[in-house]
Design an enzyme around this catalytic site. Structure first.
Site, PDB file in Angstrom:
ATOM      1  N   VAL A 274       0.854  -1.190   0.000  1.00 51.00           N
ATOM      2  CA  VAL A 274       0.000   0.000   0.000  1.00 51.00           C
ATOM      3  C   VAL A 274       0.889   1.240   0.000  1.00 51.00           C
ATOM      4  O   VAL A 274       1.754   1.391   0.868  1.00 51.00           O
ATOM      5  CB  VAL A 274      -0.931   0.033   1.238  1.00 51.00           C
TER       6      VAL A 274
ATOM      7  N   ALA B 186       4.307   4.051   3.134  1.00 49.19           N
ATOM      8  CA  ALA B 186       3.921   2.813   2.446  1.00 49.19           C
ATOM      9  C   ALA B 186       4.080   1.650   3.419  1.00 49.19           C
ATOM     10  O   ALA B 186       4.672   1.807   4.489  1.00 49.19           O
ATOM     11  CB  ALA B 186       4.790   2.600   1.213  1.00 49.19           C
ATOM     12  N   LYS B 187       3.570   0.530   3.078  1.00 49.31           N
ATOM     13  CA  LYS B 187       3.750  -0.679   3.900  1.00 49.31           C
ATOM     14  C   LYS B 187       3.393  -1.880   3.047  1.00 49.31           C
ATOM     15  O   LYS B 187       2.614  -1.754   2.087  1.00 49.31           O
ATOM     16  CB  LYS B 187       2.830  -0.634   5.120  1.00 49.31           C
ATOM     17  N   GLY B 188       3.924  -3.048   3.398  1.00 54.55           N
ATOM     18  CA  GLY B 188       3.597  -4.241   2.628  1.00 54.55           C
ATOM     19  C   GLY B 188       3.531  -5.441   3.535  1.00 54.55           C
ATOM     20  O   GLY B 188       3.901  -5.377   4.713  1.00 54.55           O
TER      21      GLY B 188
END
Ligand code: NAD
Length: 439
Positions: free
Chosen positions: A65, A110-112
Site C-alpha cells: 500500500v 507505504a507498507k507491505g
C-alpha cells in the site's frame, strides 16, 4: 503473536479515529484535502505461486500500500504474518506518512505484507516467497518510487533477497537504494539495527528535558517496564539501562519477568537466547503480560504489538509516561483514559520514528556510494529526534493555548498524539498545495 487481540482491534479504525480527532484542531484545510490525506494512493494485491519444500505448490497473497507520496517516494516495512490484511497494511502505511513528515525525511508512507506463518516455513521457502513477491510487485517498488524495509518477521536476509531480485530485474544500475535494513556488506547503514530503540531514547530524553511528562524527571533513575523483547524491546532495554534507567520488567509472547532492583539486560538476553523466552530468569518474579502493563514504574514501553492498551486495561497503567515503541499499541479509548489519569503518551509516530530516520540515512548513503561512521549516524539521528520532539512540543503548546482561549468545551484537551498528527497533516497539506492538483 496474540491473534485474539489483533482481531479485536482493527488498526485501520484506530488510524482513522486518531486522524479524525486531530482534524478538529486543523481548520484551514482546503475542501477535499481531507479525503486526499486519508486515503491511500495505491493498493496493490498480488497472488503468486511458490514451490514448497515437499514439491507441492502453494498460492500466497501479498500487499503493498502506497499511502501518500506528496513528500517523496513511499517508505515502509514488509511484514510476514498470518494476520496480515489490507486494513492492517493500509493503517501502517498511513502511520508511515505521518512519521516521515514529523521527522522531516523526504519520503511518503507505504507498507507491505504477505499472509504467511514464518514459524512454519523453512529458509528456502521464505527465500522463494520473497523473490516471487518482488517479481509480482514489479515496478510497484523502486529506489525513487517505494522503498521497503524490515518489519515483523522480516529481517536483513529478507532485505538482501529483495535487493538481489530487484537487481536481477533491473540490471546495470545502482539498485541498492531499493530497500533499507540490508546487511552492512550489501550497503546497510551502521546503526540501523538499533535505530528504533535509540530514537525512542533520544525522543524520551528530549521530552523530559522540556518537562512534558509530569512525574518523570530524567531517564536516569527512572523505573522502566517493557512489553516485547524483540528488535525494538530488547534494544530499548539495553539502551535505557545504559542511560541509567532501572529496567524492572520485560515480557515476550510467553509472559513477563519482574525484578524490583532492576534486571541485567545482558543476563536477560543470554537467558532468552538459551531458553527462547525471558520467563524463568533466575531470581526474577514471573508476571503476566497484563501485570507487566500495570507495573509500578515511571516509564512503560510497549514494544510488541498493536492494540495492547485498550478500554479494558488502560486504567491499570501505573506509569507516568508511555513511550510507544510499537506501532498502534494504544486504542483511542485507551488514549482518553490515560489522558484523564494524567499519563503522558509519547506517540508511536514520533517515538519509533528513529527506524525510518536511519533508513533514510541508508538510502542517502546508497545513492552516494558512501558509508557513514556510527558516530555520524548517532549524531544525525539525535538531531532529527530532538528537532521533531521540539516541533511537536511547540505545536502542543499552540493547540493548548488555542483550546483555552477558544472556549470549545466539546473538544478534549490536546494530547501529544494530536499535536504530532496536526504537525504532519499541516506539512502534508502545504506540500500537496504547493505541488498543486493536476488538471
Ligand atoms: P520483533 O518480531 O523483533 O519482536 C516482537 C516481540 O514482541 C517479541 O519479543 C515477541 O515475543 C513479543 N510479543 C509478541 N506477542 C506478544 C504479546 N502478546 N505480549 C508481549 N510480547 C509479545 O518485532 P520488532 O521489530 O521489535 O517490532 C515490535 C513493534 O515495533 C511492532 O509494532 C513494529 O511495527 C514496531 N516497530 C519496529 C521497528 C523496527 O525497526 N524494528 C520500527 C518501528 C516500529
Amino acid at each position: 503473536m496474540n491473534n485474539k487481540i489483533k482481531q479485536d482491534v482493527n488498526l485501520f479504525d484506530v488510524a482513522q479515529q486518531q486522524f479524525d480527532r486531530a482534524l478538529t484542531w486543523v481548520d484551514d484545510l482546503k475542501a477535499g484535502l481531507i479525503e486526499s490525506l486519508k486515503n491511500p494512493r495505491r493498493v496493490t494485491h498480488v497472488y503468486f505461486p511458490v514451490y514448497m519444500d515437499d514439491e507441492s505448490v502453494r498460492m500466497f497473497h501479498g500487499f503493498r500500500v502506497l499511502h501518500n507520496n506528496a513528500r517523496g517516494p513511499g517508505k515502509g516495512g514488509v511484514r510476514y504474518h498470518p494476520a496480515v490484511s489490507e486494513d492492517e497494511v493500509a493503517a501502517l502505511a498511513a502511520f508511515m506518512t505521518w512519521k516521515t513528515a514529523i521527522v522531516g525525511v523526504p519520503f511518503g508512507g507505504a507498507k507491505g505484507g504477505v499472509i504467511c506463518n514464518p514459524k512454519e516455513l523453512s529458509q528456502s521457502e521464505l527465500r522463494r516467497i520473497t523473490r516471487r513477491f518482488v517479481i509480482a510487485l514489479g515496478n510497484a517498488i523502486g529506489p525513487h518510487t517505494d522503498i521497503p524495509a524490515p518489519d515483523v518477521y522480516t529481517d536483513q536476509q529478507t532485505m538482501a533477497w529483495i535487493y538481489d531480485t530487484f537487481d536481477v530485474m533491473h540490471p546495470g544500475k545502482n539498485n541498492r537504494a531499493v530497500v533499507t535494513g540490508k546487511p552492512i556488506e550489501l550497503g546497510g547503514s551502521l546503526g540501523r539495527d538499533e535505530a528504533t530503540a535509540r530514537g525512542c531514547l533520544y525522543a524520551t530524553e528530549q521530552l523530559l528535558k522540556l518537562g512534558m511528562a509530569p512525574g518523570v524527571e530524567t531517564v536516569r533513575g527512572a523505573r522502566i517496564a517493557i512489553q516485547g523483547c524483540g528488535n525494538a524491546g530488547a534494544t530499548a532495554m539495553r539502551l535505557f539501562h545504559e542511560a541509567g534507567a532501572r529496567i524492572v520488567a520485560i515480557s515476550d509472547s510467553s509472559g513477563g519477568i519482574y525484578m524490583e532492583n532492576g534486571l541485567d539486560p545482558a543476563a536477560v538476553l543470554a537467558f532468552k537466547e538459551e531458553h527462547g523466552t525471558v520467563v524463568g530468569l533466575p531470581d526474577s518474579m514471573t508476571i503476566t503480560n497484563e501485570e507487566l502493563l500495570a507495573t509500578e514504574c515511571e516509564i512503560l514501553i510497549p514494544a510488541a504489538l498493536e492494540g495492547q492498551l485498550r478500554a479494558d486495561n488502560a486504567a491499570n497503567v501505573a506509569a507516568k509516561l508511555v513511550v510507544e515503541a510499537a506501532n498502534g499499541p494504544s486504542t483511542p479509548k485507551a488514549d482518553e483514559i490515560m489522558q484523564a489519569n494524567g499519563v503522558t503518551v509519547l506517540p508511536d509516530i514520533l517515538a519509533n520514528a528513529g527506524g525510518v530516520v536511519v533508513s533514510y540515512f541508508e538510502w542517502v548513503q546508497n545513492l552516494e556510494n558512501q558509508q557513514w561512521s556510527i558516530d555520524k549516524v548517532h549524531d544525525r539521528l539525535r538531531m532529527r529526534m530532538v528537532t521533531a520532539v521540539d516541533d511537536i512540543a511547540a505545536c502542543w503548546h499552540e493547540l493548548s493555548n488555542n483550546h483555552r482561549t477558544s472556549g470549545n468545551g466539546d473538544r478534549p484537551d490536546p494530547t501529544l498524539r494530536d499535536a504530532a498528527l496536526v504537525t504532519a497533516i499541516r506539512r502534508l497539506a502545504t506540500v500537496t498545495m504547493q505541488r498543486d492538483i493536476w488538471m
